[in-house]
Design a protein around this motif. Sequence first.
Motif, short mmCIF file in Angstrom:
data_model
loop_
_atom_site.label_atom_id
_atom_site.label_comp_id
_atom_site.label_asym_id
_atom_site.label_seq_id
_atom_site.Cartn_x
_atom_site.Cartn_y
_atom_site.Cartn_z
N ALA A 27 0.83 -1.21 0.00
CA ALA A 27 0.00 0.00 0.00
C ALA A 27 0.86 1.26 0.00
O ALA A 27 0.52 2.25 -0.64
N ASN A 28 2.00 1.20 0.74
CA ASN A 28 2.95 2.31 0.74
C ASN A 28 2.26 3.64 1.05
O ASN A 28 2.38 4.61 0.30
N GLN A 29 1.51 3.66 2.13
CA GLN A 29 0.79 4.88 2.48
C GLN A 29 1.78 6.00 2.81
O GLN A 29 2.77 5.80 3.49
N GLY A 30 1.49 7.16 2.30
CA GLY A 30 2.37 8.31 2.47
C GLY A 30 3.24 8.58 1.26
O GLY A 30 3.92 9.60 1.19
N GLY A 31 3.20 7.67 0.28
CA GLY A 31 3.95 7.89 -0.95
C GLY A 31 5.44 7.66 -0.79
O GLY A 31 5.92 7.20 0.24
N GLY A 32 6.19 8.01 -1.85
CA GLY A 32 7.62 7.79 -1.84
C GLY A 32 7.95 6.35 -2.21
O GLY A 32 7.08 5.55 -2.56
N ASP A 33 9.22 6.02 -2.11
CA ASP A 33 9.68 4.66 -2.43
C ASP A 33 9.19 3.71 -1.35
O ASP A 33 9.43 3.91 -0.15
N ARG A 34 8.52 2.63 -1.75
CA ARG A 34 7.97 1.71 -0.76
C ARG A 34 9.04 0.93 -0.02
O ARG A 34 8.76 0.31 1.00
N ASN A 35 10.27 0.95 -0.52
CA ASN A 35 11.34 0.25 0.16
C ASN A 35 11.89 1.02 1.36
O ASN A 35 12.69 0.48 2.12
N LEU A 36 11.49 2.26 1.51
CA LEU A 36 12.01 3.08 2.62
C LEU A 36 11.07 2.96 3.83
O LEU A 36 10.57 3.97 4.35
N GLN A 37 10.83 1.74 4.28
CA GLN A 37 9.95 1.50 5.41
C GLN A 37 10.61 0.51 6.37
O GLN A 37 11.40 -0.33 5.96
N LEU A 38 10.25 0.65 7.64
CA LEU A 38 10.71 -0.25 8.69
C LEU A 38 9.49 -0.70 9.49
O LEU A 38 8.72 0.14 9.96
N PHE A 39 9.29 -2.00 9.61
CA PHE A 39 8.12 -2.56 10.30
C PHE A 39 8.58 -3.26 11.58
O PHE A 39 9.57 -3.98 11.57
N PHE A 40 7.84 -3.04 12.65
CA PHE A 40 8.19 -3.78 13.87
C PHE A 40 6.95 -3.99 14.74
O PHE A 40 6.05 -3.15 14.78
N PRO A 41 6.88 -5.13 15.42
CA PRO A 41 5.79 -5.44 16.35
C PRO A 41 6.20 -5.09 17.78
O PRO A 41 7.31 -4.62 18.02
N PHE A 42 5.31 -5.33 18.70
CA PHE A 42 5.70 -5.25 20.10
C PHE A 42 5.92 -6.66 20.62
O PHE A 42 5.50 -7.65 20.00
N VAL A 43 6.59 -6.76 21.76
CA VAL A 43 7.02 -8.05 22.30
C VAL A 43 6.23 -8.36 23.56
O VAL A 43 6.02 -7.49 24.40
N ILE A 44 5.75 -9.60 23.67
CA ILE A 44 5.18 -10.07 24.93
C ILE A 44 5.93 -11.33 25.35
O ILE A 44 6.40 -12.11 24.51
N ARG B 34 10.23 5.58 6.86
CA ARG B 34 8.90 5.61 7.50
C ARG B 34 8.77 4.39 8.40
O ARG B 34 8.97 3.25 7.97
N ILE B 35 8.43 4.65 9.65
CA ILE B 35 8.34 3.58 10.66
C ILE B 35 6.89 3.12 10.76
O ILE B 35 5.99 3.92 10.99
N ARG B 36 6.67 1.82 10.57
CA ARG B 36 5.33 1.23 10.60
C ARG B 36 5.21 0.34 11.83
O ARG B 36 5.99 -0.61 12.01
N ARG B 37 4.23 0.62 12.66
CA ARG B 37 3.98 -0.17 13.86
C ARG B 37 2.96 -1.25 13.54
O ARG B 37 1.87 -0.95 13.04
N ILE B 38 3.28 -2.49 13.85
CA ILE B 38 2.40 -3.62 13.59
C ILE B 38 1.89 -4.13 14.94
O ILE B 38 2.68 -4.52 15.80
N PHE B 39 0.57 -4.15 15.11
CA PHE B 39 0.00 -4.48 16.41
C PHE B 39 -0.37 -5.97 16.51
O PHE B 39 -1.41 -6.34 17.02
N SER B 40 0.54 -6.78 15.99
CA SER B 40 0.48 -8.23 16.18
C SER B 40 1.75 -8.61 16.92
O SER B 40 2.85 -8.49 16.37
N PRO B 41 1.66 -9.03 18.18
CA PRO B 41 2.88 -9.19 18.99
C PRO B 41 3.72 -10.38 18.57
O PRO B 41 3.21 -11.36 18.02
N VAL B 42 5.00 -10.27 18.85
CA VAL B 42 5.89 -11.42 18.71
C VAL B 42 6.06 -12.01 20.11
O VAL B 42 6.32 -11.30 21.08
N SER B 43 5.87 -13.31 20.21
CA SER B 43 5.92 -14.01 21.49
C SER B 43 7.32 -14.50 21.76
O SER B 43 7.93 -15.16 20.91
#
Length: 632
Positions: A213-230, A309-318
């Motif tokens: 989807a690359n929301q916000g435009g620009g090169d879609r490769n300039l993104q970093l995705f991370f979940p939270f940890v439980i 662009r930092i993308r927060r993913i709200f699916s935790p890593v166990s």
Amino acid sequence: MSIAWITQRVPGVLLLLLLPFGFVAPRNAPVFFSVYYAFVNGVLLLSTIRVVCGVCCVWLCALRQSKSKPTHLISADPPVQSQDVKHLLLLPNYKEDPDTLADTLSVLASHQSAKSSYTICLGMEDSEAGAAEKARQIMAAFDDQFYGIKFSLHPKNLPGEMRGKSSNISWAAKHCLESMERAELDQTIVTGMDADSCFTADYFETVALQFCANQGGGDRNLQLFFPFVIFDRNASSINPFVRMFDTSWSGAQQSYLIPGYPFAFATSAYSIPAALIKAAGYWDAGPESMAEDQHMTLKLMFATAGHLRIRRIFSPVSQCNIVGSRDTWASGLWAKHVQLKRHTWGGNLEFSHIFYRAWLPTIWQAPEQDATLRRRRKWRSRDCGIEKPKRTFLSTAKQMILYTFAYYHLFEIVVWLQHNIIVNLLALLLVPGIGPGFLGAVSNRYWDAIGGGDVDARLMGTYRVVSYVQLSLIPAVVIIMIFYEGAYWWCSVGRWNLDAKRKVALGGGGEAGMFLQSPPNNGHASATAANREMAAHARCEGVVLLGKRSALVSKPRQWFNYFEWILFPVVALYLVAMMCYAALFQIWTNRLDYVVAGKPQIQKKEDHTPQPPQGEGIQLTPSAESTFVRAN
């Protein structure tokens, strides 16, 4: 001597200067002391507010993530298609128990996209005896479960490297990406993870959708995705102090997950487009990269000149809580001590790193060191398909904002916490009228010894304001506890119950409903195929099933576990002591032996079914029943 060498020692020098300042300034420089006293407590207020907002957002957004169809979380027209995205999963490991790796891989293999999209690379260390053979046996056990599975063998004692996760994962990434064509790079997302990191299928689905989807435009490769940890794998079997340490760490990480917040550090497990990793020159492997996740976040931020662009993913890593070599509290606390030493040491190195990378455009180094740094910074656009982002006024302004937030958060981690505790303790002990009455004799005697007289009215006024601020934090901590426990319950119990109901609705039968009553089996390959078939059916309905859960499942938290929060002050004081230790010892060196934290092993109950030989001491029988044991 270099600027990097000097800035690395700033936290330790500031700590040494803080002690005479705290002893002398209240009497001889009361205004200066009042300003700093108000400053450190103001940061405390801001940090607490951010944690409150973070844990609230995590609970609400995790609920939304679980209950919504992934495509409904992305607003795009036309609808986003993510089937062509491939996932490369890097599992750096050193002397990990083979059954721990097998458990992690069996969870990933249960995902609907595993055979069509997941490539696994086991990052092995050449210094581990029998590493290659262990990797081959694991690959043979999961050969038909993924799109691809391979291993890399990181040589030991390479010049300029320090052993650890960063050098291992960098070698594994090079092993996989150097041979990729540009088109394949552009469709691949690399996920770095620990050997015990268990993801659910919706994490990769959401990452792929957001990448496309690359929301916000620009090169879609300039993104970093991370979940939270439980930590929900063995939490019920460890001592409450270690559990509270990890709860505090998890809560601090969640403070970065406020949607729209300008900056966040990736922690432990995260995903980066393959083209961006190659263009930025992979992970650094020297001693400055001990905190590999924070270091890589900063490296990408510098490399993209503020366009990341930092993308927060709200699916935790166990993940698992660490354990000691023996089943004792002392052993568990020592294991946590070793891990905390490594974490605080790495944080100090990043404090230095961002200073000389962000605020000092040139580095005063010996020629050979300078050449090495320039090579690490060089943007590799050839064969990657990413042009180096151009600097504009807006991108420069955004970059300065990112630098400011990044440096502020490293200041929080490395300097502020210890200064806040020490300044408040010294004020209570040494300034008459501030501490409790039973300390009056100590403070009055000290005050008379350094000159006596009345306490400055401005200092007393500052103390009164600060005391009200500190009292207001008590209900804030209660709010944090309520929302954190709510999010923890949903992620460790609630969403799995919801997933079980979905399986039953899709024809999964009663077995799915029994999911939480006992630790789930690893299952045979046929069970994995059945899971994938059910997941494919669910996907046609627009739903992503979570997949299979790890064989290590902690018991749900009970009401009496809430009383563990009273241990937080003890945990905070011990953490400050470790930070002081790291800051002072880094005055002399920036190298620390990388010690892998102990994790619980999966012990196989005796199974009399004949098995083919799999090598000495290695059992990779996915059908065996699992129980908890301690790592040796």
